[in-house]
Design a protein around this motif. Structure first.
Motif, short mmCIF file in Angstrom:
data_model
loop_
_atom_site.label_atom_id
_atom_site.label_comp_id
_atom_site.label_asym_id
_atom_site.label_seq_id
_atom_site.Cartn_x
_atom_site.Cartn_y
_atom_site.Cartn_z
N VAL A 255 0.68 -1.18 -0.06
CA VAL A 255 -0.21 -0.13 0.39
C VAL A 255 0.79 1.71 0.01
O VAL A 255 1.73 1.01 1.22
CB VAL A 255 -1.20 0.19 1.45
CG1 VAL A 255 -2.11 1.36 1.05
CG2 VAL A 255 -1.46 -1.12 1.41
N CYS B 217 -8.33 -1.82 1.57
CA CYS B 217 -7.17 -2.39 1.02
C CYS B 217 -6.77 -3.53 2.14
O CYS B 217 -6.50 -5.09 1.89
CB CYS B 217 -6.22 -2.26 1.63
SG CYS B 217 -5.09 -0.36 0.50
N LEU C 273 -7.19 -7.17 0.82
CA LEU C 273 -5.38 -7.66 0.00
C LEU C 273 -4.82 -8.37 0.65
O LEU C 273 -3.72 -8.85 0.92
CB LEU C 273 -4.73 -6.20 -0.32
CG LEU C 273 -3.68 -6.05 -1.11
CD1 LEU C 273 -3.60 -6.66 -2.42
CD2 LEU C 273 -3.14 -4.45 -1.09
N VAL D 32 -1.94 -1.14 -4.01
CA VAL D 32 -2.76 0.31 -4.43
C VAL D 32 -2.09 1.91 -3.78
O VAL D 32 -1.55 2.02 -3.03
CB VAL D 32 -3.64 0.00 -2.86
CG1 VAL D 32 -4.38 0.88 -2.79
CG2 VAL D 32 -4.45 -1.56 -3.04
N PRO E 213 -2.03 -6.72 2.52
CA PRO E 213 -1.06 -6.55 2.67
C PRO E 213 0.41 -6.52 3.37
O PRO E 213 -0.37 -6.90 4.70
CB PRO E 213 -1.78 -4.77 2.14
CG PRO E 213 -2.15 -4.30 3.73
CD PRO E 213 -3.08 -5.40 2.98
#
Length: 354
Positions: A175, A274, A277, A203, A279
């Motif tokens: 991110v 997010c 995802l 992202v 991350p």
């Protein structure tokens, strides 16, 4: 003395003004991208239009000055100074960048937060990070050209010594908060290729319309080179809302305080955008909004424990406050500190999950 200045941007012009006031003579500027022909009557030339010489060249480009210095030396220039050397070797140039009010603010921060900074010192995981903090504090205690905080020349967000400690994990899911024009996206792509790490997705949050346009231009012009990229023309905050936003060239600022010179802008919680995802790396350089942005990523940090690279230089107290907040969200982090920039900027706190 006669000099040449490389870089005709804000830094180069400030150096020129200080040298002119001192009585030194600047023959010309060298600048690859400037659209100006001159500054205050002094010509600006493209690099290819200039022959190497023994005239000292002062490189004004922040973060890139050592790279440019080496390039100039390869071309045959004999006396080149990177920005660290300019700021430590020319007291009157240093004073042009750090006026008395700036110096006093730095000194006051050291007096006011001495206990918190001592605690941060104990949190840092290695001697290199502790030494970095000591240099920051020495400069804040007595800001001058002798204590100037020098750029460490490590790769920002991906320093070599932390790559060996697992800073970037595969598959890499990043991110990027404050994506600017996609420069960190490009860097992350290069780094993962260099280390042969699968780059799954990223992202990119960028609130400034001009910067966002540059980001999209980079993406459209490099189709197929990057991993999966998801873009958000938004800032990051502790909640989904609309705040005031001001754009200042390469920098922008988000604030809850409205004023007539600001535009309204949507900001988002990282958790809400997010979380799916999952991350494993979050980078933030969001012009002072890092505290609120981290609060908006609290679920991701608690549940997935991503590695973090957070800018801590926009406010003096962020140097210790951000480490405390991260530790509150998850205690299993090792902290590292790097000074990647010039003028006490680009100080990054890295948190690597144990």
């Amino acid at each position: 003395m006669e000099y040449i200045i490389y870089g005709a941007g804000g830094n180069g012009k400030a150096i020129f003004d200080a040298m002119s006031k001192q009585g030194d003579n600047v023959l010309f500027f060298i600048d690859l991208y400037s659209t100006e022909d001159s500054y205050k009557g002094v010509p600006i030339y493209k690099p290819d239009a200039v022959e190497p010489s023994e005239t000292p060249v002062l490189v004004s480009l922040s973060c890139l000055s050592q790279v440019v210095k080496k390039q100039l030396e390869l071309k045959g220039f004999k006396n080149c100074y990177n920005l660290n050397e300019v700021m430590t070797g020319f007291k009157y140039i240093f004073d042009a960048f750090f006026d008395d009010s700036h110096k006093q603010a730095l000194q006051q921060s050291e007096i006011q937060f001495v206990d918190q900074l001592d605690k941060l010192h104990n949190k840092l995981a290695n001697a290199q990070s502790k030494q970095c903090l000591e240099r920051i504090r020495k400069f804040r205690q007595n800001p001058n050209h002798d204590t100037y905080l020098e750029n460490d020349w490590e790769t920002q967000y991906f320093p070599k010594e932390l790559m060996s400690k697992g800073l970037v994990q595969a598959p890499f899911k990043m991110v990027d908060c404050g994506a600017f024009n996609g420069d960190t996206l490009q860097l992350a792509t290069n780094i993962t290729q260099q280390y042969d790490i699968e780059f799954d997705s990223i992202v990119c949050f960028e609130p400034d319309p001009k910067n966002y346009h540059k980001l999209m231009t980079r993406l459209r012009g490099k189709s197929g080179v990057f991993p999966r990229v998801f873009t958000q023309q938004a800032g990051v905050w502790s909640k989904n809302t609309t705040l005031s936003f001001s754009s200042c060239g390469d920098q922008s600022k988000i604030t809850e305080d409205a004023n007539t010179q600001s535009n309204s802008l949507q900001v988002a919680k990282i958790d809400d955008v997010c979380y799916g995802l999952a991350p494993n790396y979050i980078k933030m350089d969001v012009e002072g909004a890092e505290i609120e942005a981290l609060k908006g990523a609290s679920e991701i940090i608690t549940d997935f424990k991503p590695n973090l690279a957070i800018s801590v230089y926009h406010h003096p107290e962020h140097l210790w406050q951000i480490a405390e907040l991260i530790e509150e969200l998850h205690s299993e982090y090792q902290f590292y500190l790097h000074a990647h920039g010039d003028f006490c900027n680009e100080i990054v706190l890295y948190a690597i999950a144990e």
